[in-house]
Design an enzyme around this catalytic site. Structure first.
Site, PDB file in Angstrom:
ATOM      1  N   ARG A  23       0.832  -1.211   0.000  1.00 36.58           N
ATOM      2  CA  ARG A  23       0.000   0.000   0.000  1.00 36.58           C
ATOM      3  C   ARG A  23       0.863   1.256   0.000  1.00 36.58           C
ATOM      4  O   ARG A  23       0.568   2.219  -0.701  1.00 36.58           O
ATOM      5  CB  ARG A  23      -0.961   0.015   1.198  1.00 36.58           C
ATOM      6  CG  ARG A  23      -2.037  -1.039   1.104  1.00 36.58           C
ATOM      7  CD  ARG A  23      -3.110  -0.890   2.184  1.00 36.58           C
ATOM      8  NE  ARG A  23      -2.689  -0.222   3.389  1.00 36.58           N
ATOM      9  CZ  ARG A  23      -2.334  -0.835   4.526  1.00 36.58           C
ATOM     10  NH1 ARG A  23      -2.358  -2.145   4.626  1.00 36.58           N
ATOM     11  NH2 ARG A  23      -1.974  -0.134   5.585  1.00 36.58           N
ATOM     12  N   ASN A  43      -6.158  -3.057   1.905  1.00 41.34           N
ATOM     13  CA  ASN A  43      -6.063  -4.493   2.138  1.00 41.34           C
ATOM     14  C   ASN A  43      -7.462  -5.076   2.241  1.00 41.34           C
ATOM     15  O   ASN A  43      -8.372  -4.431   2.756  1.00 41.34           O
ATOM     16  CB  ASN A  43      -5.321  -4.788   3.443  1.00 41.34           C
ATOM     17  CG  ASN A  43      -3.839  -4.574   3.337  1.00 41.34           C
ATOM     18  OD1 ASN A  43      -3.280  -4.460   2.256  1.00 41.34           O
ATOM     19  ND2 ASN A  43      -3.179  -4.508   4.477  1.00 41.34           N
TER      20      ASN A  43
END
Length: 95
Positions: free
Chosen positions: A23, A41
């Protein structure tokens, strides 16, 4: 005047994509290539992303992720979705 064709894609990444800085790297690459959207996620250990920009910008972000240390993308599911004309910036969304 030449106008860039903007698209928006929903991408689901599978493989070694959580707990490896995915990320963070996605956010940095998105900002570097000037795209908007978000990344988060998922509970099944995949990562979802909505990304908006030119095809070239989106390809550059994904290529950057594929070159990332510790990240291993086994497969991606990609769908073209409606552009969000009001979206600005790229964010890391937490569950």
């Amino acid at each position: 005047m030449f106008r860039k064709h903007i698209v928006r894609k929903y991408i689901r990444f599978y493989g070694q994509v959580q707990a490896v800085g995915f990320r963070w790297r996605a956010t940095q690459a998105a900002r570097a290539y000037g795209v908007s959207g978000w990344v988060r996620n998922e509970y099944d250990d995949s990562v979802s992303m909505e990304i908006q920009g030119t095809e070239r910008q989106i390809d550059d972000v994904v290529s950057s992720l594929e070159r990332g240390s510790y990240i291993r993308i086994d497969r991606m599911e990609v769908k073209t979705i409606a552009v969000d004309p009001d979206e600005r910036g790229f964010n890391d969304k937490y569950r």
